[in-house]
Design an enzyme around this catalytic site. Structure first.
Site, short mmCIF file in Angstrom:
data_model
loop_
_atom_site.label_atom_id
_atom_site.label_comp_id
_atom_site.label_asym_id
_atom_site.label_seq_id
_atom_site.Cartn_x
_atom_site.Cartn_y
_atom_site.Cartn_z
N LYS A 204 -7.05 12.96 -16.29
CA LYS A 204 -7.25 13.79 -17.47
C LYS A 204 -6.03 13.69 -18.40
O LYS A 204 -5.86 12.71 -19.09
CB LYS A 204 -7.54 15.23 -17.05
CG LYS A 204 -8.69 15.34 -16.01
CD LYS A 204 -10.02 14.96 -16.61
CE LYS A 204 -11.14 14.73 -15.59
NZ LYS A 204 -11.42 15.81 -14.67
N TYR B 86 -13.98 22.76 -9.25
CA TYR B 86 -14.64 21.51 -9.63
C TYR B 86 -15.74 21.17 -8.61
O TYR B 86 -15.47 21.09 -7.40
CB TYR B 86 -13.55 20.44 -9.67
CG TYR B 86 -13.98 19.05 -10.01
CD1 TYR B 86 -14.50 18.74 -11.27
CD2 TYR B 86 -13.83 18.02 -9.08
CE1 TYR B 86 -14.87 17.45 -11.57
CE2 TYR B 86 -14.19 16.72 -9.39
CZ TYR B 86 -14.72 16.44 -10.63
OH TYR B 86 -15.07 15.16 -10.94
N ARG C 98 0.82 -1.22 0.00
CA ARG C 98 0.00 0.00 0.00
C ARG C 98 0.85 1.26 0.00
O ARG C 98 0.41 2.33 -0.43
CB ARG C 98 -0.93 0.00 1.22
CG ARG C 98 -2.09 0.96 1.08
CD ARG C 98 -3.11 0.81 2.19
NE ARG C 98 -2.49 0.97 3.49
CZ ARG C 98 -2.74 0.21 4.54
NH1 ARG C 98 -3.60 -0.77 4.47
NH2 ARG C 98 -2.13 0.43 5.69
N ASP D 70 -6.00 23.52 -7.72
CA ASP D 70 -6.24 22.41 -8.64
C ASP D 70 -5.64 22.81 -9.99
O ASP D 70 -6.06 23.78 -10.62
CB ASP D 70 -7.76 22.16 -8.74
CG ASP D 70 -8.09 20.90 -9.53
OD1 ASP D 70 -7.35 20.57 -10.47
OD2 ASP D 70 -9.13 20.28 -9.23
C1 LIG Z 1 -11.98 15.60 -13.37
C2 LIG Z 1 -11.49 16.58 -12.39
C3 LIG Z 1 -11.25 16.21 -11.07
C4 LIG Z 1 -11.59 14.83 -10.55
O1 LIG Z 1 -10.88 13.83 -11.17
P1 LIG Z 1 -11.41 12.32 -11.13
O2 LIG Z 1 -10.23 11.51 -11.46
O3 LIG Z 1 -12.52 12.23 -12.12
O4 LIG Z 1 -11.90 12.06 -9.73
C5 LIG Z 1 -10.74 17.16 -10.21
N1 LIG Z 1 -10.48 18.41 -10.62
C6 LIG Z 1 -10.69 18.79 -11.89
C7 LIG Z 1 -10.37 20.17 -12.30
C8 LIG Z 1 -11.21 17.90 -12.82
O5 LIG Z 1 -11.44 18.31 -14.06
#
Ligand SMILES: *Cc1c(COP(=O)(O)O)cnc(C)c1O
Length: 386
Positions: A197, A100, A47, A172
């Protein structure tokens, strides 16, 4: 060496055979070398990460210029870890109106149950941010550009205010993928990314990362992820690591295609406004020029559709642009965003004229993507004329 070279040549090259990629270990149990290791402070356990996790963390530290990276199973869990690591019962966290949605919900629903208050702010209103900080806050959660609406924060100014008021900053950084912006260089304490992403880049795995160089925050994030048992499987970590090798190359094509589409859309009668920070028409263009070295494939526009059936006619005619959540993969996507917007402190509706659509420019030939949009606009004008 330049960053793109380091992202390719960051292999330790250990193991019985020297392979270009790290061995993919699947392991919960790691066999310890001797009895003494059983009693060491941090006995090895799957882990805590295997070779592929270590290489991915090193690549992300290179990308974000961070001393420390912690991997999480999704982007949302990275946002949650970052926020939860900086607050305790009785604290307050300031949350941008344009982050988000699920990150905001984590603060407003989950942290609330842990005794932490959340307060929203308008990412463009420095006076409001300063006032909220002077009333007391432990942390502020930014996203720049904002999700769906693409406001660029004056991050260095917010950081200066935050330091003066002893507030920790989280940003973020998923939109820039760490390629076009290094939040820690701007003074931010913690950068987070949804690796799902651009880093993964192929819409086939989840992952998240929390990055910082602040030793106190490193300790908090280590403790929190250990206490919550947060880890990411080796296959997903492998997909993300593979993505880092081609990240900059892919991003330069996403950037070029999105700019070509945005410029084309700016001249189309069915479009009321294109919302892309790299266009001089964007209200925060100067901040983007100052703090970012490029732009990715994600932007928005306001479609001149007066009702749902016109919007549906436009979307229904598209063949290459798929309807679906998430983004950052090789495929082009589009979604209507109006239903996802919840504003408490900033007035998005007053400046809004038309339906907000979010576009992800994939890696198809941009001429084909423009032809696809044309199908949508033809269908929209047929609908308007019936
Ligand atoms: C998609 C996204 C997230 C979350 O990511 P996941 O892997 O889908 O949980 C967080 N912040 C932003 C800006 C995003 O576009």
């Amino acid at each position: 060496m330049k960053r793109s070279t380091r992202l390719i040549h960051n292999r330790a090259g250990t193991g019985p055979r020297r392979t270009v990629n790290p061995p993919l270990e699947h392991a919960s149990t790691i066999i310890l070398p001797d009895a003494a290791s059983l009693y060491s402070q941090n006995p090895a356990y799957g882990r805590m990460g295997l070779s592929v996790h270590q290489e991915l963390e090193a690549a992300l530290c290179t990308l974000e210029k961070a001393d420390f990276t912690r991997l999480t199973p999704s982007g949302l869990s990275a946002c949650a870890v970052a926020a939860a690591a900086l607050v305790k019962a009785g604290d307050r966290i300031l949350v941008s109106d344009s982050i988000y949605g699920p990150s905001r919900r984590f603060c407003e629903r989950r942290l609330k149950r842990m005794g932490v208050e959340s307060e929203r702010f308008d990412p463009r209103n420095l006076g409001q941010i300063e006032m909220l900080m002077s009333e007391g806050a432990a942390a502020i959660f930014l996203e720049s550009p904002g999700s769906l609406t693409f406001e660029i924060s004056d991050t260095p100014a917010i950081v200066t205010l935050a330091r003066a008021h002893n507030v920790k900053t989280i940003m973020d950084n998923t939109w820039s993928a760490g390629v076009f912006c290094q939040p820690l260089d701007l003074g931010v304490d913690v950068s987070v990314q949804a690796l799902t992403k651009y880093v993964v880049g192929h819409a086939d795995a989840f992952g998240g990362a929390v990055m910082t160089s602040d030793p106190g925050i490193v300790r908090e994030i280590r403790d929190l992820t250990e206490d919550w048992g947060i880890s990411i499987g080796p296959d997903d970590a492998y997909s993300a690591l593979r993505g880092t090798r081609t990240l900059e190359t892919r991003l330069s094509q996403h950037q070029a295609s999105a700019l070509q589409l945005a410029n084309w859309l700016s001249g189309v009668p069915g479009v009321n406004q294109v919302i892309h920070p790299a266009l001089p028409s964007h209200p925060d263009h100067a901040l983007w020029l100052r703090d970012f070295s490029g732009s990715s494939g994600l932007f928005g526009f306001l479609l001149d559709a007066s009702n749902q059936s016109e919007l549906d006619a436009f979307l229904g005619a598209l063949e290459l642009f798929k309807l679906g959540f998430s983004w950052g993969g090789f495929e082009s996507l589009i979604i209507p965003c109006d239903a996802q917007l919840t504003r408490l402190k900033s007035d998005w509706t007053s400046e809004k004229n038309g339906h907000l659509l979010r576009v992800h420019a994939g890696l198809e030939d941009p001429d084909d993507l423009i032809a696809d949009f044309q199908l949508g606009f033809d269908a929209l004008s047929r609908k308007k004329n019936t």
